[in-house]
Design a protein around this motif. Structure first.
Motif, PDB file in Angstrom:
ATOM      1  N   TYR A 237     -27.955  -6.856 105.594  1.00  0.00           N
ATOM      2  CA  TYR A 237     -26.998  -7.582 104.756  1.00  0.00           C
ATOM      3  C   TYR A 237     -26.560  -8.839 105.523  1.00  0.00           C
ATOM      4  CZ  TYR A 237     -26.324  -3.470 101.663  1.00  0.00           C
ATOM      5  OH  TYR A 237     -26.491  -2.426 100.788  1.00  0.00           O
ATOM      6  N   ASP A 238     -27.075  -9.991 105.127  1.00  0.00           N
ATOM      7  CA  ASP A 238     -26.782 -11.225 105.859  1.00  0.00           C
ATOM      8  C   ASP A 238     -25.732 -12.095 105.184  1.00  0.00           C
ATOM      9  OD1 ASP A 238     -28.720 -11.149 108.170  1.00  0.00           O
ATOM     10  OD2 ASP A 238     -30.068 -10.797 106.489  1.00  0.00           O
ATOM     11  N   TRP A 239     -25.538 -11.893 103.899  1.00  0.00           N
ATOM     12  CA  TRP A 239     -24.462 -12.572 103.168  1.00  0.00           C
ATOM     13  C   TRP A 239     -23.958 -11.567 102.146  1.00  0.00           C
ATOM     14  CZ3 TRP A 239     -22.715 -13.912  98.369  1.00  0.00           C
ATOM     15  CH2 TRP A 239     -21.794 -14.961  98.275  1.00  0.00           C
ATOM     16  N   VAL A 240     -22.650 -11.387 102.096  1.00  0.00           N
ATOM     17  CA  VAL A 240     -22.054 -10.397 101.190  1.00  0.00           C
ATOM     18  C   VAL A 240     -20.889 -11.065 100.469  1.00  0.00           C
ATOM     19  CG1 VAL A 240     -20.852  -8.180 101.033  1.00  0.00           C
ATOM     20  CG2 VAL A 240     -22.602  -8.516 102.807  1.00  0.00           C
ATOM     21  N   GLY A 241     -20.908 -11.064  99.147  1.00  0.00           N
ATOM     22  CA  GLY A 241     -19.797 -11.697  98.437  1.00  0.00           C
ATOM     23  C   GLY A 241     -19.551 -11.077  97.078  1.00  0.00           C
ATOM     24  N   PHE A 242     -18.344 -11.332  96.570  1.00  0.00           N
ATOM     25  CA  PHE A 242     -17.983 -10.927  95.207  1.00  0.00           C
ATOM     26  C   PHE A 242     -17.888 -12.168  94.327  1.00  0.00           C
ATOM     27  CE2 PHE A 242     -16.326  -7.355  97.678  1.00  0.00           C
ATOM     28  CZ  PHE A 242     -16.671  -6.263  96.898  1.00  0.00           C
ATOM     29  N   TYR A 243     -18.454 -12.085  93.142  1.00  0.00           N
ATOM     30  CA  TYR A 243     -18.228 -13.093  92.105  1.00  0.00           C
ATOM     31  C   TYR A 243     -17.484 -12.410  90.964  1.00  0.00           C
ATOM     32  CZ  TYR A 243     -21.529 -16.587  93.999  1.00  0.00           C
ATOM     33  OH  TYR A 243     -22.151 -17.549  94.768  1.00  0.00           O
ATOM     34  N   PHE A 244     -16.575 -13.184  90.322  1.00  0.00           N
ATOM     35  CA  PHE A 244     -15.834 -12.652  89.175  1.00  0.00           C
ATOM     36  C   PHE A 244     -15.905 -13.622  88.005  1.00  0.00           C
ATOM     37  CE2 PHE A 244     -13.829 -10.568  92.832  1.00  0.00           C
ATOM     38  CZ  PHE A 244     -13.902  -9.246  92.413  1.00  0.00           C
ATOM     39  N   LYS A 245     -15.847 -13.068  86.803  1.00  0.00           N
ATOM     40  CA  LYS A 245     -15.785 -13.907  85.600  1.00  0.00           C
ATOM     41  C   LYS A 245     -14.582 -14.832  85.743  1.00  0.00           C
ATOM     42  CE  LYS A 245     -15.265 -13.413  80.547  1.00  0.00           C
ATOM     43  NZ  LYS A 245     -16.036 -14.551  80.069  1.00  0.00           N
ATOM     44  N   ASN A 246     -14.805 -16.110  85.453  1.00  0.00           N
ATOM     45  CA  ASN A 246     -13.776 -17.136  85.647  1.00  0.00           C
ATOM     46  C   ASN A 246     -12.929 -17.266  84.374  1.00  0.00           C
ATOM     47  OD1 ASN A 246     -12.286 -19.175  86.796  1.00  0.00           O
ATOM     48  ND2 ASN A 246     -13.875 -20.745  86.535  1.00  0.00           N
ATOM     49  N   GLY A 247     -11.866 -16.488  84.307  1.00  0.00           N
ATOM     50  CA  GLY A 247     -10.979 -16.536  83.136  1.00  0.00           C
ATOM     51  C   GLY A 247     -11.742 -16.201  81.870  1.00  0.00           C
ATOM     52  N   ASP A 248     -11.596 -17.067  80.830  1.00  0.00           N
ATOM     53  CA  ASP A 248     -12.322 -16.775  79.584  1.00  0.00           C
ATOM     54  C   ASP A 248     -13.597 -17.617  79.466  1.00  0.00           C
ATOM     55  OD1 ASP A 248     -11.229 -19.221  79.134  1.00  0.00           O
ATOM     56  OD2 ASP A 248     -10.023 -18.640  77.393  1.00  0.00           O
ATOM     57  N   LYS A 249     -13.975 -18.274  80.601  1.00  0.00           N
ATOM     58  CA  LYS A 249     -15.202 -19.081  80.564  1.00  0.00           C
ATOM     59  C   LYS A 249     -16.433 -18.205  80.804  1.00  0.00           C
ATOM     60  CE  LYS A 249     -12.860 -23.068  82.511  1.00  0.00           C
ATOM     61  NZ  LYS A 249     -12.523 -23.658  83.803  1.00  0.00           N
ATOM     62  N   ASN A 250     -17.571 -18.652  80.276  1.00  0.00           N
ATOM     63  CA  ASN A 250     -18.818 -17.921  80.504  1.00  0.00           C
ATOM     64  C   ASN A 250     -19.461 -18.365  81.806  1.00  0.00           C
ATOM     65  OD1 ASN A 250     -18.714 -16.188  78.342  1.00  0.00           O
ATOM     66  ND2 ASN A 250     -19.706 -17.649  76.958  1.00  0.00           N
ATOM     67  N   GLU A 251     -18.720 -18.130  82.885  1.00  0.00           N
ATOM     68  CA  GLU A 251     -19.207 -18.496  84.210  1.00  0.00           C
ATOM     69  C   GLU A 251     -18.584 -17.566  85.242  1.00  0.00           C
ATOM     70  OE1 GLU A 251     -17.785 -22.585  84.424  1.00  0.00           O
ATOM     71  OE2 GLU A 251     -15.936 -21.945  85.446  1.00  0.00           O
ATOM     72  N   LEU A 252     -19.256 -17.501  86.399  1.00  0.00           N
ATOM     73  CA  LEU A 252     -18.767 -16.703  87.524  1.00  0.00           C
ATOM     74  C   LEU A 252     -18.128 -17.624  88.537  1.00  0.00           C
ATOM     75  CD1 LEU A 252     -22.005 -14.615  87.949  1.00  0.00           C
ATOM     76  CD2 LEU A 252     -19.796 -13.668  87.242  1.00  0.00           C
ATOM     77  N   LYS A 253     -17.116 -17.090  89.237  1.00  0.00           N
ATOM     78  CA  LYS A 253     -16.472 -17.849  90.311  1.00  0.00           C
ATOM     79  C   LYS A 253     -16.518 -17.001  91.577  1.00  0.00           C
ATOM     80  CE  LYS A 253     -12.305 -20.346  91.457  1.00  0.00           C
ATOM     81  NZ  LYS A 253     -10.861 -20.357  91.296  1.00  0.00           N
ATOM     82  N   LEU A 254     -16.869 -17.645  92.681  1.00  0.00           N
ATOM     83  CA  LEU A 254     -16.960 -16.930  93.953  1.00  0.00           C
ATOM     84  C   LEU A 254     -15.590 -16.433  94.403  1.00  0.00           C
ATOM     85  CD1 LEU A 254     -18.757 -16.108  96.375  1.00  0.00           C
ATOM     86  CD2 LEU A 254     -18.263 -18.354  97.387  1.00  0.00           C
ATOM     87  N   GLY A 255     -15.548 -15.192  94.828  1.00  0.00           N
ATOM     88  CA  GLY A 255     -14.349 -14.606  95.427  1.00  0.00           C
ATOM     89  C   GLY A 255     -14.572 -14.459  96.925  1.00  0.00           C
ATOM     90  N   PRO A 256     -13.961 -13.457  97.550  1.00  0.00           N
ATOM     91  CA  PRO A 256     -14.163 -13.239  98.985  1.00  0.00           C
ATOM     92  C   PRO A 256     -15.636 -13.030  99.333  1.00  0.00           C
ATOM     93  CG  PRO A 256     -12.270 -12.009  98.205  1.00  0.00           C
ATOM     94  CD  PRO A 256     -12.954 -12.549  96.986  1.00  0.00           C
ATOM     95  N   TYR A 257     -16.027 -13.553 100.499  1.00  0.00           N
ATOM     96  CA  TYR A 257     -17.407 -13.377 100.950  1.00  0.00           C
ATOM     97  C   TYR A 257     -17.459 -13.418 102.473  1.00  0.00           C
ATOM     98  CZ  TYR A 257     -17.559 -18.398 101.901  1.00  0.00           C
ATOM     99  OH  TYR A 257     -17.298 -19.644 102.406  1.00  0.00           O
ATOM    100  N   ALA A 258     -18.556 -12.919 103.030  1.00  0.00           N
ATOM    101  CA  ALA A 258     -18.810 -12.993 104.473  1.00  0.00           C
ATOM    102  C   ALA A 258     -20.207 -13.552 104.659  1.00  0.00           C
ATOM    103  CB  ALA A 258     -18.719 -11.602 105.098  1.00  0.00           C
ATOM    104  N   GLY A 259     -20.336 -14.529 105.546  1.00  0.00           N
ATOM    105  CA  GLY A 259     -21.629 -15.175 105.753  1.00  0.00           C
ATOM    106  C   GLY A 259     -21.461 -16.672 105.614  1.00  0.00           C
ATOM    107  N   ALA A 260     -22.584 -17.369 105.586  1.00  0.00           N
ATOM    108  CA  ALA A 260     -22.537 -18.828 105.541  1.00  0.00           C
ATOM    109  C   ALA A 260     -21.875 -19.315 104.254  1.00  0.00           C
ATOM    110  CB  ALA A 260     -23.960 -19.381 105.623  1.00  0.00           C
ATOM    111  N   PRO A 261     -21.076 -20.392 104.342  1.00  0.00           N
ATOM    112  CA  PRO A 261     -20.491 -20.972 103.127  1.00  0.00           C
ATOM    113  C   PRO A 261     -21.600 -21.373 102.143  1.00  0.00           C
ATOM    114  CG  PRO A 261     -19.526 -21.981 105.081  1.00  0.00           C
ATOM    115  CD  PRO A 261     -20.673 -21.122 105.552  1.00  0.00           C
ATOM    116  N   THR A 262     -21.307 -21.240 100.852  1.00  0.00           N
ATOM    117  CA  THR A 262     -22.300 -21.590  99.833  1.00  0.00           C
ATOM    118  C   THR A 262     -21.753 -22.686  98.938  1.00  0.00           C
ATOM    119  OG1 THR A 262     -23.484 -20.775  97.882  1.00  0.00           O
ATOM    120  CG2 THR A 262     -21.443 -19.628  98.427  1.00  0.00           C
ATOM    121  N   ASP A 263     -22.648 -23.528  98.409  1.00  0.00           N
ATOM    122  CA  ASP A 263     -22.255 -24.550  97.428  1.00  0.00           C
ATOM    123  C   ASP A 263     -22.014 -23.928  96.059  1.00  0.00           C
ATOM    124  OD1 ASP A 263     -22.567 -26.521  99.292  1.00  0.00           O
ATOM    125  OD2 ASP A 263     -24.614 -27.048  98.678  1.00  0.00           O
ATOM    126  N   HIS A 264     -22.480 -22.686  95.885  1.00  0.00           N
ATOM    127  CA  HIS A 264     -22.479 -22.101  94.542  1.00  0.00           C
ATOM    128  C   HIS A 264     -21.212 -21.306  94.285  1.00  0.00           C
ATOM    129  CE1 HIS A 264     -26.455 -23.685  94.378  1.00  0.00           C
ATOM    130  NE2 HIS A 264     -26.757 -23.038  95.483  1.00  0.00           N
TER     131      HIS A 264
END
Ligand code: SME
Length: 150
Positions: A38-65
């Motif tokens: 496991y080299d990168w571990v993160g949680f994504y959550f639905k962003n409010g009522d939008k049809n998109e995910l938003k990054l939550g807590p994570y461990a590993g290299a920062p991501t642009d996504h």
């Protein structure tokens, strides 16, 4: 390995003094530090009522996504399929969002609260084809415990 980690997950999720983001961060750190593939571990959550995910807590290299539209990449596909997605070789995927050139494989497991897919746990690995059904069961266990504290 997973059995000991499960105990540690339970002690994190049962600590009612910590806020949820702290608990999720502790889970990410625990997994990244203790599971060699496991080299990168993160949680994504639905962003409010939008049809998109938003990054939550994570461990590993920062991501642009930070934001991922539903349907895009492995994460966005899991947001709409409601099913685990195990990718043994990311190069073989057309609909894939690369975070780092070192990543060879990925697993994404959806997180359900009251039957609704509200997010996911995402693991990137620098090892080729490392994930088994044991990883899937382990990550499902984590998401079920996290669902209780959200
Ligand atoms: N690879 C993911 C994007 C998120 S990063 O792995 C952190 C995807 O294809 O959805």
């Amino acid at each position: 390995m997973f059995d000991t980690l499960k105990e540690q997950i339970l002690s994190i999720t049962s600590n009612s003094d910590a806020n949820t983001d702290t608990q999720l961060q502790q889970i990410c750190d625990l997994l990244k530090e203790n599971i060699p593939h496991y080299d990168w571990v993160g949680f994504y959550f639905k962003n409010g009522d939008k049809n998109e995910l938003k990054l939550g807590p994570y461990a590993g290299a920062p991501t642009d996504h930070i934001i991922i539209p539903f349907g895009k990449g492995i994460c966005g596909q899991v947001a709409v399929s409601n099913e685990n997605f195990v990718v043994p070789d990311v190069k073989a995927q057309d609909n894939y969002i690369a975070c780092s050139i070192t990543v060879k494989a990925e697993i994404v497991v959806p997180l359900f609260v009251n039957g609704e897919n509200i997010g996911q746990i995402d693991i990137d690995s620098n090892t080729a084809d490392p994930f088994t059904a044991e990883d899937e069961r382990f990550l499902e266990f984590i998401n079920a415990e996290v669902a209780k504290i959200l």
